[in-house]
Enzyme design. Structure first.
Site, mmCIF file in Angstrom:
data_model
loop_
_atom_site.group_PDB
_atom_site.id
_atom_site.type_symbol
_atom_site.label_atom_id
_atom_site.label_comp_id
_atom_site.label_asym_id
_atom_site.label_seq_id
_atom_site.Cartn_x
_atom_site.Cartn_y
_atom_site.Cartn_z
ATOM 1 N N LYS A 192 4.473 -2.794 3.895
ATOM 2 C CA LYS A 192 4.718 -3.297 5.253
ATOM 3 C C LYS A 192 6.090 -3.942 5.321
ATOM 4 O O LYS A 192 6.521 -4.602 4.382
ATOM 5 C CB LYS A 192 3.635 -4.311 5.612
ATOM 6 C CG LYS A 192 3.690 -4.780 7.043
ATOM 7 C CD LYS A 192 2.374 -5.393 7.472
ATOM 8 C CE LYS A 192 2.522 -5.960 8.868
ATOM 9 N NZ LYS A 192 1.240 -6.412 9.410
ATOM 10 N N TRP A 224 -3.870 -4.160 0.550
ATOM 11 C CA TRP A 224 -2.805 -4.659 1.424
ATOM 12 C C TRP A 224 -2.885 -6.174 1.472
ATOM 13 O O TRP A 224 -3.973 -6.730 1.624
ATOM 14 C CB TRP A 224 -2.930 -4.104 2.856
ATOM 15 C CG TRP A 224 -1.951 -4.792 3.761
ATOM 16 C CD1 TRP A 224 -0.599 -4.567 3.821
ATOM 17 C CD2 TRP A 224 -2.219 -5.872 4.663
ATOM 18 N NE1 TRP A 224 -0.019 -5.445 4.713
ATOM 19 C CE2 TRP A 224 -0.985 -6.246 5.243
ATOM 20 C CE3 TRP A 224 -3.371 -6.556 5.041
ATOM 21 C CZ2 TRP A 224 -0.875 -7.273 6.174
ATOM 22 C CZ3 TRP A 224 -3.270 -7.587 5.977
ATOM 23 C CH2 TRP A 224 -2.029 -7.941 6.537
ATOM 24 N N HIS A 242 -2.597 5.206 7.181
ATOM 25 C CA HIS A 242 -3.225 4.437 8.248
ATOM 26 C C HIS A 242 -2.569 4.917 9.527
ATOM 27 O O HIS A 242 -1.349 4.802 9.679
ATOM 28 C CB HIS A 242 -2.983 2.933 8.073
ATOM 29 C CG HIS A 242 -4.035 2.260 7.259
ATOM 30 N ND1 HIS A 242 -4.042 0.907 7.020
ATOM 31 C CD2 HIS A 242 -5.136 2.758 6.657
ATOM 32 C CE1 HIS A 242 -5.100 0.607 6.288
ATOM 33 N NE2 HIS A 242 -5.778 1.719 6.045
ATOM 34 N N ASP A 284 4.279 -4.006 14.989
ATOM 35 C CA ASP A 284 3.039 -3.468 14.423
ATOM 36 C C ASP A 284 1.853 -3.930 15.276
ATOM 37 O O ASP A 284 0.992 -4.665 14.824
ATOM 38 C CB ASP A 284 2.914 -3.977 12.974
ATOM 39 C CG ASP A 284 1.689 -3.431 12.273
ATOM 40 O OD1 ASP A 284 1.309 -2.285 12.555
ATOM 41 O OD2 ASP A 284 1.105 -4.161 11.454
ATOM 42 N N GLU A 338 -0.681 -0.367 0.180
ATOM 43 C CA GLU A 338 -0.099 -0.197 1.519
ATOM 44 C C GLU A 338 1.110 -1.109 1.673
ATOM 45 O O GLU A 338 1.030 -2.311 1.419
ATOM 46 C CB GLU A 338 -1.167 -0.546 2.571
ATOM 47 C CG GLU A 338 -0.657 -0.474 4.010
ATOM 48 C CD GLU A 338 -1.734 -0.839 5.043
ATOM 49 O OE1 GLU A 338 -2.800 -1.360 4.663
ATOM 50 O OE2 GLU A 338 -1.492 -0.596 6.246
ATOM 51 N N ASP A 385 -6.306 2.811 11.906
ATOM 52 C CA ASP A 385 -6.155 1.362 11.747
ATOM 53 C C ASP A 385 -5.512 0.771 12.994
ATOM 54 O O ASP A 385 -4.303 0.796 13.138
ATOM 55 C CB ASP A 385 -5.293 1.058 10.504
ATOM 56 C CG ASP A 385 -5.121 -0.446 10.302
ATOM 57 O OD1 ASP A 385 -5.871 -1.221 10.910
ATOM 58 O OD2 ASP A 385 -4.219 -0.833 9.527
ATOM 59 N N HIS A 405 4.211 0.180 10.068
ATOM 60 C CA HIS A 405 4.814 -0.705 9.075
ATOM 61 C C HIS A 405 6.244 -0.368 8.682
ATOM 62 O O HIS A 405 6.677 -0.685 7.580
ATOM 63 C CB HIS A 405 3.940 -0.730 7.817
ATOM 64 C CG HIS A 405 2.624 -1.405 8.037
ATOM 65 N ND1 HIS A 405 1.765 -1.709 7.020
ATOM 66 C CD2 HIS A 405 2.038 -1.857 9.176
ATOM 67 C CE1 HIS A 405 0.681 -2.296 7.509
ATOM 68 N NE2 HIS A 405 0.827 -2.385 8.820
ATOM 69 N N ASP A 442 1.281 3.176 6.582
ATOM 70 C CA ASP A 442 0.736 2.835 7.900
ATOM 71 C C ASP A 442 1.911 3.014 8.855
ATOM 72 O O ASP A 442 2.980 2.420 8.654
ATOM 73 C CB ASP A 442 0.246 1.375 7.863
ATOM 74 C CG ASP A 442 -0.277 0.879 9.196
ATOM 75 O OD1 ASP A 442 0.399 1.100 10.216
ATOM 76 O OD2 ASP A 442 -1.348 0.243 9.222
HETATM 77 C C1 RNT Z 1 -2.036 -4.815 8.377
HETATM 78 C C2 RNT Z 1 -2.445 -3.555 7.707
HETATM 79 C C3 RNT Z 1 -3.863 -3.502 7.226
HETATM 80 C C4 RNT Z 1 -4.845 -4.063 8.216
HETATM 81 C C5 RNT Z 1 -6.287 -3.787 7.889
HETATM 82 C C6 RNT Z 1 -7.224 -4.605 8.691
HETATM 83 O O1 RNT Z 1 -0.823 -4.750 8.982
HETATM 84 O O2 RNT Z 1 -2.180 -2.476 8.534
HETATM 85 O O3 RNT Z 1 -4.165 -2.213 6.871
HETATM 86 O O4 RNT Z 1 -4.602 -3.614 9.514
HETATM 87 O O5 RNT Z 1 -6.492 -3.914 6.545
HETATM 88 ZN ZN ZN Z 2 -2.856 -0.589 7.884
#
Ligand code: RNT
Ligand code: ZN
Length: 415
Positions: free
Chosen positions: A224, A181, A283, A291, A222, A323, A259, A256
């Protein structure tokens, strides 16, 4: 066995659910416990602020400042939580004995103490390269930077992390999920949306060209939608991450649930992805209006996420990781309530008459489905949860606060 559990067991048996089987199964399902709730995503390799568009707010006493403190706190959290845990570490948590190396030069030996920690507790380890909180983040960009030197540095970091991930898997005997990420993006309308994405794509491809065993290392990307100071455009958008994973064998998409746009739900995306990907990663967090990474609760969306995993028989296809990082309340409380809440969500999903409900849907008996689905909410779930906590030597909900309070007085206040 309490009378209440006995009675709950009979009620569930009438619905065709064997609570004994459920309790046994749930205790074997690993959920990754992130080390970064313990110190507000600080780590041990820098003194600077948290960057990358993420923020831990609050200044509660007792933040862990050394590896020993962080590990002690994690042990406390694990003692407070029923269920199987996997350790989730970020590269910035490297532990240096004397000599310091930059992130492009990290080696397995810098994580030896984490391996010892995990092995002693019979845990696997997940890993994350840290593409933030570092002077080599140039103009907010890392792997997508137009500056070759910057991009090379971060690619070298990613490759180092692949080697470390493989070391974790070999040492623990459990595959290591390695999540990529970056907070790369722009605050305001960019003139070029594609250039950074092409560079990001090529950078991840270069990282993944590092040789590794696909059975041992599970790389993920990941996505976002936005970050703080990165409101207009993120390079690693949802479509980018999903397409990258789809086009690269062995690479997993990671969703996540903080996100996405606020009315989108990850629960609905899980079965869509499971129709195509052999494995996916999550996540699990709790966004409030943005977020915000509040600690996870036993709330509607968390329950829905767990349901989609359980009723699609995907417990072994979905890598579940927590997370969040709340620094405004006792961190042990945030950490453990989040883990416990997700355990509750999994237990709740496993205690539902999923097959019967699916059948009602397929027979188009939608009125009966409507009534019966709602009725499941008042089943004696809490009695089974208490029994689970007891069997796992974890406190029940009623006993949790006193334990956290005691640790705060005896340990955290003395730091
Ligand atoms: C950030 C992401 C990522 C972080 C971690 C610490 O928005 O969610 O995964 O929270 O890597
Ligand atoms: Zn995350």
């Amino acid at each position: 066995m309490t009378d209440r559990y006995q009675s709950a067991k009979e009620i569930y048996a009438k619905l065709g659910i064997d609570t004994e089987e459920v309790l046994k199964k749930l205790a074997t399902v690993p959920v990754s416990l992130h080390c970064w709730q313990g110190d507000d995503v600080t780590g041990f390799d820098h003194d600077g602020p948290l960057t990358g568009g993420i923020q831990a707010t609050g200044n509660y006493i007792g933040k862990a400042r050394t590896p020993e403190q962080l590990m002690a706190d994690m042990d406390k959290v694990m003692a407070l939580c029923p269920g199987k845990k996997k350790l989730n570490v970020h590269a910035c948590y490297a532990i240096f004995d004397g000599e310091f190396v930059d992130r492009d030069k990290l080696e397995p030996k810098h994580f030896e103490k984490w391996v010892d920690f995990a092995k002693k507790r019979n845990m696997g380890i997940d890993f994350n390269p840290t593409f933030f909180s570092h002077p080599k983040v140039k103009d907010g960009l890392t792997l997508s930077s137009p500056d070759e030197e910057t991009r090379k540095f971060w690619i070298a970091h990613g490759k180092a992390c692949i080697r470390i991930s493989e070391y974790f898997a070999k040492e623990t005997g459990v595959p290591c999920v390695m999540n990529i990420w970056t907070g790369d993006g722009y605050k305001d309308i960019p003139a070029d949306r594609m250039g950074p994405r092409i560079r990001y794509k090529e950078s991840i491809e270069e990282i993944l060209s590092e040789p590794f065993d696909k059975n041992l290392v599970k790389p993920c990307v990941e996505s976002k939608v936005f970050g703080i100071g990165v409101e207009a455009y993120t390079v690693g958008s949802a479509e980018f991450a999903l397409s990258f994973a789809a086009m690269h064998d062995g690479c997993l998409p990671l969703m996540d649930n903080g996100h996405y746009h606020p009315t989108e739900v990850v629960s609905d995306k899980i079965p869509a992805l499971l129709a195509f990907f052999p494995e996916i990663a999550l996540h699990i967090t709790r966004p409030i209006r943005w977020d915000s990474d509040h600690s996870v609760l036993f709330d509607d969306e968390t329950r829905e996420i767990a349901k989609e995993i359980v009723r699609n028989n995907a417990l072994d296809r979905v890598y579940m990781a927590l997370d969040y990082f709340d620094a405004s309340i006792n961190r042990i409380a945030a950490w453990s309530v989040g883990f416990r809440s997700f355990q509750k969500a999994l237990l709740n999903a496993m205690l539902l008459p999923n097959e019967q409900l699916k059948k009602l849907q397929d027979e188009n008996k939608l009125t009966e489905l409507f009534v019966r689905q709602e009725n499941t909410k008042t089943l004696p779930f809490g009695d089974v949860w208490n029994e689970y906590c007891k069997r796992e030597n974890a406190p029940t909900d009623c006993a949790l606060f006193d334990e956290i309070d005691k640790y705060e007085k005896e340990v955290l206040l003395k730091r």
